[in-house]
Design an enzyme around this catalytic site. Structure first.
Site, short mmCIF file in Angstrom:
data_model
loop_
_atom_site.label_atom_id
_atom_site.label_comp_id
_atom_site.label_asym_id
_atom_site.label_seq_id
_atom_site.Cartn_x
_atom_site.Cartn_y
_atom_site.Cartn_z
N GLU A 86 41.56 23.84 23.41
CA GLU A 86 40.49 23.81 22.40
C GLU A 86 41.00 23.25 21.07
O GLU A 86 42.01 23.73 20.54
CB GLU A 86 39.92 25.23 22.20
CG GLU A 86 38.71 25.20 21.29
CD GLU A 86 37.97 26.54 21.19
OE1 GLU A 86 38.28 27.46 21.96
OE2 GLU A 86 37.10 26.63 20.31
N LYS A 264 36.19 36.46 20.06
CA LYS A 264 36.55 35.27 20.86
C LYS A 264 37.45 34.36 20.03
O LYS A 264 38.43 33.82 20.52
CB LYS A 264 35.30 34.53 21.32
CG LYS A 264 35.55 33.41 22.31
CD LYS A 264 35.87 32.07 21.65
CE LYS A 264 36.10 30.98 22.69
NZ LYS A 264 36.54 29.70 22.08
N ASP A 280 50.11 37.15 30.96
CA ASP A 280 48.84 37.28 31.65
C ASP A 280 47.70 37.33 30.63
O ASP A 280 47.45 38.36 30.01
CB ASP A 280 48.89 38.56 32.51
CG ASP A 280 47.66 38.77 33.37
OD1 ASP A 280 46.59 38.23 33.02
OD2 ASP A 280 47.77 39.48 34.38
N HIS A 378 36.01 21.14 12.82
CA HIS A 378 36.05 20.80 14.24
C HIS A 378 35.83 19.30 14.46
O HIS A 378 36.32 18.74 15.42
CB HIS A 378 34.94 21.53 14.99
CG HIS A 378 35.36 22.85 15.56
ND1 HIS A 378 36.05 22.94 16.73
CD2 HIS A 378 35.18 24.12 15.13
CE1 HIS A 378 36.29 24.21 17.00
NE2 HIS A 378 35.77 24.95 16.04
P1 NAD Z 1 57.94 42.53 37.47
O1 NAD Z 1 57.63 43.61 38.43
O2 NAD Z 1 58.13 41.16 38.02
O3 NAD Z 1 59.20 42.90 36.60
C1 NAD Z 1 59.36 44.14 36.02
C2 NAD Z 1 60.61 44.79 36.55
O4 NAD Z 1 61.75 44.07 36.11
C3 NAD Z 1 60.79 46.20 36.06
O5 NAD Z 1 60.09 47.08 36.88
C4 NAD Z 1 62.30 46.37 36.08
O6 NAD Z 1 62.72 46.88 37.31
C5 NAD Z 1 62.85 44.95 35.95
N1 NAD Z 1 63.46 44.66 34.62
C6 NAD Z 1 64.57 43.91 34.42
N2 NAD Z 1 64.85 43.80 33.10
C7 NAD Z 1 63.89 44.48 32.44
C8 NAD Z 1 63.63 44.74 31.06
N3 NAD Z 1 64.41 44.26 30.07
N4 NAD Z 1 62.55 45.47 30.73
C9 NAD Z 1 61.74 45.97 31.70
N5 NAD Z 1 61.94 45.77 33.02
C10 NAD Z 1 63.01 45.02 33.40
O7 NAD Z 1 56.82 42.38 36.34
P2 NAD Z 1 55.76 43.34 35.76
O8 NAD Z 1 55.85 43.21 34.29
O9 NAD Z 1 55.82 44.72 36.32
O10 NAD Z 1 54.41 42.65 36.28
C11 NAD Z 1 53.78 41.65 35.56
C12 NAD Z 1 52.90 40.82 36.50
O11 NAD Z 1 51.95 41.63 37.17
C13 NAD Z 1 52.12 39.78 35.76
O12 NAD Z 1 52.29 38.54 36.41
C14 NAD Z 1 50.66 40.23 35.93
O13 NAD Z 1 49.83 39.11 35.97
C15 NAD Z 1 50.69 40.95 37.23
N6 NAD Z 1 49.65 41.93 37.51
C16 NAD Z 1 48.71 42.31 36.59
C17 NAD Z 1 47.75 43.25 36.90
C18 NAD Z 1 46.75 43.64 35.84
O14 NAD Z 1 46.89 43.31 34.69
N7 NAD Z 1 45.69 44.42 36.17
C19 NAD Z 1 47.74 43.84 38.16
C20 NAD Z 1 48.71 43.45 39.08
C21 NAD Z 1 49.67 42.51 38.76
#
Ligand code: NAD
Length: 424
Positions: A86, A264, A280, A378
């Site tokens: 945008e 928005k 996300d 714009h």
């Molecule tokens: P992930 O599971 O890939 O990574 C997180 C893991 O990384 C932690 O559980 C931990 O074990 C490890 N880790 C390593 N270094 C870390 C640090 N410094 N801090 C924290 N953890 C560390 O990622 P996530 O963040 O659990 O999931 C994010 C993804 O899930 C996004 O892509 C999102 O789009 C997706 N998602 C979103 C929804 C929703 O928003 N409703 C639902 C399902 C999935």
């Protein structure tokens, strides 16, 4: 030409390689060789990586990444990468930041990095009793949750709190358990979902009910990012501008029709940084809008006031579930670069920067709307788009866009006529 009778039932599509998928789609949609080549060019996102991020990949979609300048946040200058299609979004942040730079820029803070996972329990005859029975298991629940993610615990995260509510629903009373988990530098969806799924059978056994959903809540109100800033009267253009901006904010805060557009605009800035860093956008947007409605009526995510000295003070507060790890953040090469340009060392720092961007965006939108109107700003960029839509290429685009702005009519028919004149 597409054959309208072609079937979308393509057996084993997900098992094909990207070139074979492109072939299948090309047959379905009547694409030619140039179209196929366009899809096959994945630019600076390697095709095999794209294929690991999502399913059924046939290409990538380039979105411009711009950099917002002039931002000073918590005393430190930052360049902000923003991915958006945008026009005016990046310019809005630059302008707002320029007008508060000399006064110190933005001050930010964060409530924490805790996410909430929900477990739905139904079919218990004694929901109040069940609620207390679950709450009694707090230490057992802590051990079960922390046992799911020793890496997170080692990094200082893990289970923090337990909340259990009895919820009256159309389907009767349900017992809703909230696991509050510090996910540190991860957005945390996968982390907390695993915990909720692990815990659910235990809750069912303890209460004699049936657990159903086990999933995080995007209303991440234990992860609020906050920013504040004061724009001096002389920097923003005087009392008349200030008062018009305030009136615009009062309108937005009182009226959901206006608040939707007001917020928005804020999300124009926020989602652009969220996307540029591989986070996300939908999770952040869902959290923002749910938070905006927390009082029972959808309202503004920002608040604007006049200081003792007559300056304009703005604040923003919203859930900001972003990470530096997980999802595409660590995998997407452009996202990794965006994080390096930002120079953030933690998810909290990133969330705070994003809140400041949202406030800056809102300042510019309010100012433009309350003064010249949004279209003037714009128009220049919009005119470029219209010029290209009219068929202008290369050196034709700029003069045609300027001509459209000068005429004060940025329309496709006018652009086509003016392009014909330009081409003699
Ligand atoms: P992930 O599971 O890939 O990574 C997180 C893991 O990384 C932690 O559980 C931990 O074990 C490890 N880790 C390593 N270094 C870390 C640090 N410094 N801090 C924290 N953890 C560390 O990622 P996530 O963040 O659990 O999931 C994010 C993804 O899930 C996004 O892509 C999102 O789009 C997706 N998602 C979103 C929804 C929703 O928003 N409703 C639902 C399902 C999935």
């Amino acid at each position: 030409m597409q054959d309208p009778t072609a079937s979308s039932r393509i057996a084993g599509f997900h098992k094909l390689g990207i070139p074979q998928r492109i072939d299948a789609v090309a047959r379905f949609a009547g694409l030619d060789d140039a179209d196929r080549q366009h899809l096959a060019d994945t630019g600076n996102l390697p095709a095999d990586l794209a294929g690991h991020l999502i399913e059924n990949v046939i290409g990538t979609m380039n979105i411009p990444v711009g950099v917002a300048t002039n931002m000073k946040i918590d005393g430190r200058d930052r360049l902000i990468p923003m991915a958006t299609e945008e026009s005016s979004v990046v310019a809005a942040v630059c302008n707002a930041a320029r007008q508060c730079y000399e006064n110190g820029g933005f001050t930010t803070s964060m409530s924490g990095t805790q996410m909430i996972a929900q477990i739905q329990l139904a079919g218990v005859p004694d929901p109040e009793h069940a609620r207390i029975r679950i709450l009694e298991r707090r230490e057992e629940i802590r051990a079960l949750c922390d046992g799911c993610d020793p890496v997170l615990v080692r990094l200082g995260g893990g289970f923090r709190d337990l909340e259990v509510r009895v919820l009256g629903t159309r389907g009767g009373a349900m017992v809703i358990t909230h696991l509050v988990v510090d996910t540190r530098d991860a957005m945390g969806a996968n982390a907390v979902n695993t915990m909720a799924e692990t815990l659910a059978p235990h809750i069912a056994a303890w209460t004699g009910g049936q657990t159903n959903l086990r999933i995080l809540s995007n209303l991440a109100d234990r992860r609020l990012a906050r920013a504040r800033c004061v724009w001096r009267l002389q920097d923003l253009g005087g009392a008349e501008v200030r008062d018009a901006m305030l009136a615009a904010y009062h309108f937005a805060d009182a009226d959901p029709y206006r608040a939707a557009t007001h917020n928005k605009g804020i999300m124009n800035g926020i989602s652009a940084v969220v996307l540029a860093t591989g986070n996300d956008t939908r999770a952040v947007e869902a959290g923002a809008h749910a938070y905006a409605a927390r009082g029972g009526r959808y309202a503004s995510l920002t608040a604007w006031e006049v200081t003792h000295g007559g300056d304009l003070a703005g604040v923003i507060e919203l859930p900001m579930a972003v990470g530096l790890i997980g999802g595409a953040t660590k995998l997407h090469p452009t996202a990794r670069l965006a994080l390096r340009i930002l120079g953030v060392a933690s998810a909290e720092e990133l969330a705070r920067v994003i809140a400041a961007v949202g406030l800056a965006q809102n300042f510019s939108a309010l100012k433009a709307l309350a003064t010249t109107g949004i279209q003037k700003g714009h128009m220049a960029l919009h005119a470029h788009n219209i010029a290209m839509m009219a068929g202008a290429t290369g050196d034709e685009i700029e003069p045609l866009a300027r001509r459209l702005v000068a005429l004060g009519t940025v329309r496709i028919d006018v652009a086509q006529a003016e392009l014909a004149v330009l081409r003699g």
